[in-house]
Design an enzyme around this catalytic site. Sequence first.
Site, mmCIF file in Angstrom:
data_model
loop_
_atom_site.group_PDB
_atom_site.id
_atom_site.type_symbol
_atom_site.label_atom_id
_atom_site.label_comp_id
_atom_site.label_asym_id
_atom_site.label_seq_id
_atom_site.Cartn_x
_atom_site.Cartn_y
_atom_site.Cartn_z
ATOM 1 C CB VAL A 185 1.587 3.508 -9.552
ATOM 2 C CG1 VAL A 185 1.951 4.402 -10.712
ATOM 3 C CG2 VAL A 185 2.762 2.619 -9.178
ATOM 4 C CB CYS A 220 4.140 -1.215 -8.332
ATOM 5 S SG CYS A 220 3.596 -0.406 -6.809
ATOM 6 C CE LYS A 238 7.900 8.799 -9.131
ATOM 7 N NZ LYS A 238 7.750 9.258 -7.721
ATOM 8 C CD GLU A 274 -1.189 6.418 -1.319
ATOM 9 O OE1 GLU A 274 -1.018 5.225 -1.085
ATOM 10 O OE2 GLU A 274 -0.269 7.245 -1.274
ATOM 11 C CB SER A 275 -2.995 0.332 -3.166
ATOM 12 O OG SER A 275 -2.556 0.365 -1.826
#
Length: 275
Positions: A90, A51, A78, A102-103
């Site tokens: 993710v 991802c 999931k 959250e990134s």
Amino acid sequence: MYAVRQPSRNILLVHLKAVSMSCFEGHHYENGEAMPPVDSNKITLFNMRFCPYAERTALVLLAKGLPFDNININLKKKPDWFLNGTLGKVPVILYNDKKVPESLITSDYLEEAYPDPPLSSNDPLQKALDRVIVERVSGMAGQLYRVYVRIPGSPALSNDEKVGLFNKALKECIEPFEKELTNRGTPFLFGERAGMSDYMVWPFFERLLMLPYLVPELKDKLVLPGTLTQVNKWIQAMWETESVKKYAYPPERMARLHKIYMENFEYDRAIAESA
């Protein structure tokens, strides 16, 4: 799995050198499987190995040399223990029994909680402007995703449509990045070394680079032009950073992985058979 909570800087650097790609290629847990044990006093990253958004957080963790555990999640099935307290996506960081999703949020958290080494400008205005660049360049993600991922129930794109999306990404996202790098006059957005903004946009370039291998009949049309001098130099410089060396897939491997995944939508199988 890694240990140590707040180690010295020397220990952190030793840890970073010891990390290998295999640390991230473990089983993707799915619904019905028990959650593996975690240490609440350590960082745990809920990840999906390929991802691009989860990669952002992994790169920041590696750049800071932070010890952490990695748990891969099957995003098609999931687990309930993952869904509980998250947004269902993710990356997620678990620490002290708290989940941070959250990134960009997780990366900003790591920057504030572990400021050494710094990855962002200490000037609030420059930091905000850097985030604008991240948002603009990251716009390529949606365009390129349709080129390399077959969306179930949607008609396959023609070659002309794929080239059109690629060219749109070039004009709207990558050419402005070329201009920004030229104006800054440094190898990276952050300066002489890679920083937060560089790591936030890298995963999308990593996937762009696989396109000639994924769609070989269009290999001459899905490649960055040589005229994007600064972008091409930046890509080469990013490949040499320790974080990218530890985590990123070479273009050929990334292309094989996605081809296999699109055949069966099985995470673990795609990773194993693409190696």
